[in-house]
Design a protein around this motif. Structure first.
Motif, PDB file in Angstrom:
ATOM      1  N   THR A   1       1.199  -1.557   0.460  1.00  0.00           N
ATOM      2  CA  THR A   1       0.037   0.027   0.068  1.00  0.00           C
ATOM      3  C   THR A   1       1.349   1.371   0.050  1.00  0.00           C
ATOM      4  OG1 THR A   1      -0.222  -0.127   2.328  1.00  0.00           O
ATOM      5  CG2 THR A   1      -1.916  -1.393   1.395  1.00  0.00           C
ATOM      6  N   ASP A   2       0.192   1.993  -0.239  1.00  0.00           N
ATOM      7  CA  ASP A   2       0.961   3.484  -0.759  1.00  0.00           C
ATOM      8  C   ASP A   2       0.737   4.554   0.555  1.00  0.00           C
ATOM      9  OD1 ASP A   2       2.645   5.885  -0.775  1.00  0.00           O
ATOM     10  OD2 ASP A   2       1.829   5.780  -2.961  1.00  0.00           O
ATOM     11  N   ARG A   3       0.707   4.538   1.772  1.00  0.00           N
ATOM     12  CA  ARG A   3       0.829   5.544   2.361  1.00  0.00           C
ATOM     13  C   ARG A   3       1.459   6.095   3.592  1.00  0.00           C
ATOM     14  NH1 ARG A   3      -2.637   0.989   6.782  1.00  0.00           N
ATOM     15  NH2 ARG A   3      -0.313   0.685   7.108  1.00  0.00           N
ATOM     16  N   ALA A   4       2.378   6.473   1.988  1.00  0.00           N
ATOM     17  CA  ALA A   4       3.479   7.987   2.585  1.00  0.00           C
ATOM     18  C   ALA A   4       2.579   9.181   3.454  1.00  0.00           C
ATOM     19  CB  ALA A   4       4.331   8.328   1.292  1.00  0.00           C
ATOM     20  N   GLY A   5       1.800   9.272   2.003  1.00  0.00           N
ATOM     21  CA  GLY A   5       1.274  11.090   2.758  1.00  0.00           C
ATOM     22  C   GLY A   5       0.413  10.347   4.201  1.00  0.00           C
ATOM     23  N   ALA A   6      -0.498   9.227   4.749  1.00  0.00           N
ATOM     24  CA  ALA A   6      -1.244   9.451   5.548  1.00  0.00           C
ATOM     25  C   ALA A   6      -0.287   9.625   6.904  1.00  0.00           C
ATOM     26  CB  ALA A   6      -1.890   7.910   5.615  1.00  0.00           C
ATOM     27  N   PHE A   7       1.054   8.805   6.742  1.00  0.00           N
ATOM     28  CA  PHE A   7       2.497   8.566   7.592  1.00  0.00           C
ATOM     29  C   PHE A   7       2.331   9.834   8.004  1.00  0.00           C
ATOM     30  CE2 PHE A   7       2.571   3.642   6.630  1.00  0.00           C
ATOM     31  CZ  PHE A   7       2.348   3.252   7.881  1.00  0.00           C
ATOM     32  N   GLY A   8       2.770  10.933   6.848  1.00  0.00           N
ATOM     33  CA  GLY A   8       3.483  11.971   6.915  1.00  0.00           C
ATOM     34  C   GLY A   8       2.251  13.199   7.439  1.00  0.00           C
ATOM     35  N   GLY A   9       1.088  12.933   7.322  1.00  0.00           N
ATOM     36  CA  GLY A   9      -0.109  13.654   8.085  1.00  0.00           C
ATOM     37  C   GLY A   9       0.080  13.164   9.675  1.00  0.00           C
ATOM     38  N   VAL A  10       0.628  12.414   9.446  1.00  0.00           N
ATOM     39  CA  VAL A  10      -0.112  11.550  11.402  1.00  0.00           C
ATOM     40  C   VAL A  10       1.134  12.389  11.736  1.00  0.00           C
ATOM     41  CG1 VAL A  10      -0.221   9.755  13.540  1.00  0.00           C
ATOM     42  CG2 VAL A  10      -1.546   9.966  10.922  1.00  0.00           C
ATOM     43  N   TRP A  11       2.779  12.140  11.287  1.00  0.00           N
ATOM     44  CA  TRP A  11       3.367  12.505  12.254  1.00  0.00           C
ATOM     45  C   TRP A  11       3.957  14.100  12.570  1.00  0.00           C
ATOM     46  CZ3 TRP A  11       7.820   9.828  13.833  1.00  0.00           C
ATOM     47  CH2 TRP A  11       9.059  10.883  13.966  1.00  0.00           C
ATOM     48  N   THR A  12       3.326  14.262  11.683  1.00  0.00           N
ATOM     49  CA  THR A  12       3.476  16.338  11.281  1.00  0.00           C
ATOM     50  C   THR A  12       1.828  16.734  12.506  1.00  0.00           C
ATOM     51  OG1 THR A  12       4.028  16.552   8.677  1.00  0.00           O
ATOM     52  CG2 THR A  12       3.057  18.602  10.055  1.00  0.00           C
ATOM     53  N   ALA A  13       1.014  16.582  12.624  1.00  0.00           N
ATOM     54  CA  ALA A  13       0.050  16.655  13.784  1.00  0.00           C
ATOM     55  C   ALA A  13       1.166  16.151  14.755  1.00  0.00           C
ATOM     56  CB  ALA A  13      -0.716  15.641  13.224  1.00  0.00           C
ATOM     57  N   GLY A  14       1.389  14.832  14.565  1.00  0.00           N
ATOM     58  CA  GLY A  14       2.052  14.214  16.335  1.00  0.00           C
ATOM     59  C   GLY A  14       3.269  15.782  16.759  1.00  0.00           C
ATOM     60  N   GLU A  15       4.299  16.338  15.812  1.00  0.00           N
ATOM     61  CA  GLU A  15       5.201  16.822  16.407  1.00  0.00           C
ATOM     62  C   GLU A  15       4.722  18.033  16.503  1.00  0.00           C
ATOM     63  OE1 GLU A  15       9.348  18.334  13.468  1.00  0.00           O
ATOM     64  OE2 GLU A  15       7.447  17.346  12.563  1.00  0.00           O
ATOM     65  N   THR A  16       3.470  18.799  15.448  1.00  0.00           N
ATOM     66  CA  THR A  16       3.013  20.049  16.080  1.00  0.00           C
ATOM     67  C   THR A  16       2.704  20.265  17.532  1.00  0.00           C
ATOM     68  OG1 THR A  16       1.499  20.106  14.616  1.00  0.00           O
ATOM     69  CG2 THR A  16       3.245  20.919  13.769  1.00  0.00           C
ATOM     70  N   THR A  17       1.535  19.142  17.681  1.00  0.00           N
ATOM     71  CA  THR A  17       0.906  19.098  19.262  1.00  0.00           C
ATOM     72  C   THR A  17       1.514  18.023  20.189  1.00  0.00           C
ATOM     73  OG1 THR A  17      -0.620  18.119  17.386  1.00  0.00           O
ATOM     74  CG2 THR A  17      -0.434  18.034  20.669  1.00  0.00           C
ATOM     75  N   GLY A  18       2.829  18.341  20.180  1.00  0.00           N
ATOM     76  CA  GLY A  18       4.171  18.183  20.753  1.00  0.00           C
ATOM     77  C   GLY A  18       4.783  19.716  20.981  1.00  0.00           C
ATOM     78  N   MET A  19       5.000  20.139  20.281  1.00  0.00           N
ATOM     79  CA  MET A  19       5.762  21.797  20.041  1.00  0.00           C
ATOM     80  C   MET A  19       4.282  22.558  20.633  1.00  0.00           C
ATOM     81  SD  MET A  19       8.923  21.106  19.308  1.00  0.00           S
ATOM     82  CE  MET A  19       9.271  23.209  18.696  1.00  0.00           C
ATOM     83  N   ALA A  20       3.485  21.856  20.494  1.00  0.00           N
ATOM     84  CA  ALA A  20       2.658  23.375  20.972  1.00  0.00           C
ATOM     85  C   ALA A  20       2.298  23.019  21.759  1.00  0.00           C
ATOM     86  CB  ALA A  20       0.964  23.138  19.976  1.00  0.00           C
ATOM     87  N   LEU A  21       2.201  21.881  23.133  1.00  0.00           N
ATOM     88  CA  LEU A  21       1.667  21.713  24.505  1.00  0.00           C
ATOM     89  C   LEU A  21       3.057  21.681  25.101  1.00  0.00           C
ATOM     90  CD1 LEU A  21      -0.530  18.209  24.237  1.00  0.00           C
ATOM     91  CD2 LEU A  21      -1.159  20.336  24.404  1.00  0.00           C
ATOM     92  N   GLY A  22       4.341  22.003  24.044  1.00  0.00           N
ATOM     93  CA  GLY A  22       5.786  22.067  25.325  1.00  0.00           C
ATOM     94  C   GLY A  22       5.286  23.771  25.444  1.00  0.00           C
ATOM     95  N   THR A  23       5.237  24.298  24.827  1.00  0.00           N
ATOM     96  CA  THR A  23       4.762  26.129  25.221  1.00  0.00           C
ATOM     97  C   THR A  23       4.095  25.550  26.073  1.00  0.00           C
ATOM     98  OG1 THR A  23       5.138  26.314  22.897  1.00  0.00           O
ATOM     99  CG2 THR A  23       4.694  27.862  23.666  1.00  0.00           C
TER     100      THR A  23
END
Length: 481
Positions: free
Chosen positions: A362-384
């Motif tokens: 399956t080609d799910r690279a975009g799905a992986f990228g979406g979840v990863w970006t959501a996790g990264e940005t949420t982590g940075m925001a919750l750090g603030t």
């Protein structure tokens, strides 16, 4: 698949944009709200968090759109271009709050403008994160590609973290003008970097052959797909858990730097020196982390970088009682470790994506990228958010531009704890999921193990994603005696 130098360079330039957008708002936005616009610390943290939580809502949808675009055209470029054009406009507006607005109106202005900027950034970042698995075909090639990216990312953090506050100072006594000048200059650099990086696919060769695209899924199916990735892929689940905890740590530390400079070191300009101390060593040692990863494995090198960062952060705790220039030593050590904490998981993510594509067809690279970006940005925001929660609890006194206040001793202690103890504990906790990461070089570079008759599944079917074999390691090839 040969990884061309031009492809590496064009892809890496994108980190000027990603590093700048992650660094500058994280460094100055909360301080801009609390100490220029007069917004209460707790509310300022909620505003920044709301904009980042918005990413959790939209990133899976952008991941779906990116996968569908690649299925139709063989490229992911269109969304990246839209993001590169829109981000400079909304980023500038974030720091263009009219002086006539009261703190409540100013907070609303910043929230809406930063929400739009975050959306534009996600349009670029989600497909950008998906690209390495498609641009580089092997374990070591991805390390090379992502090491180059992190070298540029590190330089961008230095450029925006040190240069941003310096540009802000050009406004003199007019703090609002200074922030606006900073935003305009940063926006021009951000937009140029994102648009150049959007050509990386083209430099790598012809587009992928078009594939059939199934009917557009319902809205809820996109989020079920993201949850399905976390359930079915242990490598992704453990790597993302580690990275989110570390994003919490670095988000708190980044947002706290200006407060440390102002209220602990009693020199607002010291934030530039803190950034030089943090990022300068990373420029030198990032390639070394790539060399170490090739020798001992990415996961072992990542663990070493994390331990080193936790130790360095904890060493900053005496700032509460004895502030001084010695702070730059532990900060430099943390910077050297931070280079590994950025480059190594970024190089591991395309391994996870490629392993999933090979074992599930399956080609799910975009799905992986979406979840990863959501996790990264949420982590940075919750750090603030963690920082602002500590400030609120310890009695931090907000102010408007030009107003003089005195912070209570408890608030100063809270600033130091948010810059030192809190990041150290979060990174220590991140070692638990990292210890369960299962992929090794032999798993990533193993031959295709999916059966010949396995169906090629088009991305984002309206059906719920079923269980996959992503947790099943590929058979290990016989080693030569």
């Amino acid at each position: 698949m040969t990884l061309r130098r031009g492809t590496v360079a064009r892809y890496a330039v994108g980190s000027v944009g990603t590093g700048g957008f992650a660094t500058l708002p994280g460094l100055v936005l909360v301080f801009y709200l609390t100490d220029t616009l007069g917004v209460a610390a707790g509310l300022a943290g909620l505003l920044v968090t709301a904009a980042k939580v918005w990413d959790v809502v939209i990133d899976p949808l952008i991941g779906s759109a990116s996968d569908r675009e690649r299925a139709r055209t063989g490229r992911r470029r269109r969304l990246m271009v839209v993001g590169g054009l829109a981000l400079p406009v909304f980023f500038t507006l974030t720091f263009a709050v009219p002086a006539s607005l009261a703190p409540a109106g100013a907070a609303t202005w910043v929230l809406l403008a930063f929400l739009a900027a975050a959306t534009a950034f996600s349009l670029f970042q989600v497909p950008y994160i998906a690209l390495p698995a498609e641009l580089a075909g092997t374990y070591d090639a991805r390390t090379r590609l992502l090491t180059a990216r992190v070298v540029v990312l590190t330089a961008a953090i230095l450029l925006f973290g040190g240069g941003g506050p310096a540009l802000r100072g050009l406004g003199g006594d007019d703090e609002r003008l200074g922030y606006l000048l900073m935003a305009v200059a940063a926006s021009l650099v951000l937009g140029a970097a994102l648009l150049l990086a959007s050509t990386a696919e083209r430099s790598a060769g012809p587009p992928a052959p078009p594939r059939p695209v199934r009917a557009r899924a319902r809205l809820a199916a996109h989020y079920r797909e993201g949850l399905g990735l976390l359930r079915s892929s242990r490598p992704f689940r453990t790597l993302l858990g580690t990275f989110v905890l570390q994003a919490l740590a670095t988000g708190a530390m980044l947002a706290g730097a200006q407060y440390v400079a102002t209220w602990v070191l009693h020199d607002t300009a010291a934030v530039t020196f803190l950034f030089v101390a943090l990022v300068g060593p990373a420029l030198v040692v990032t390639p070394a982390w790539g060399v170490l990863a090739r020798r001992v494995g990415k996961e072992r090198a990542f663990r070493l970088a994390s331990v080193l960062f936790a130790v360095a952060a904890l060493a900053l705790l005496p700032l509460a009682w004895s502030p001084g220039a010695w702070v730059y030593g532990p900060v430099a050590l943390a910077g050297a470790a931070y280079a590994g904490m950025q480059s190594l998981p970024m190089a591991m993510l395309p391994d996870v994506i490629a392993h999933d594509a090979r074992t599930t067809r399956t080609d799910r690279a975009g799905a992986f990228g979406g979840v990863w970006t959501a996790g990264e940005t949420t982590g940075m925001a919750l750090g603030t958010t963690l920082l602002t929660a500590v400030l609120a609890v310890t009695g931090y006194v907000e102010s408007t531009g030009g107003q003089t206040v005195v912070q209570p001793a408890a608030a100063v202690l809270g600033v130091v704890a948010s810059f030192s103890l809190l990041p150290a504990l979060l990174v220590a906790a991140s070692l638990l999921p990292l210890g369960r990461y299962p992929l090794r070089r032999r798993d990533v570079d193993a031959p295709d193990t999916a059966p010949d008759d396995a169906p090629d599944v088009a991305p984002y079917s309206s059906a719920d994603p079923g269980p996959t074999r992503a947790d099943t390691p590929a058979p290990r090839p016989q080693e030569a005696p």
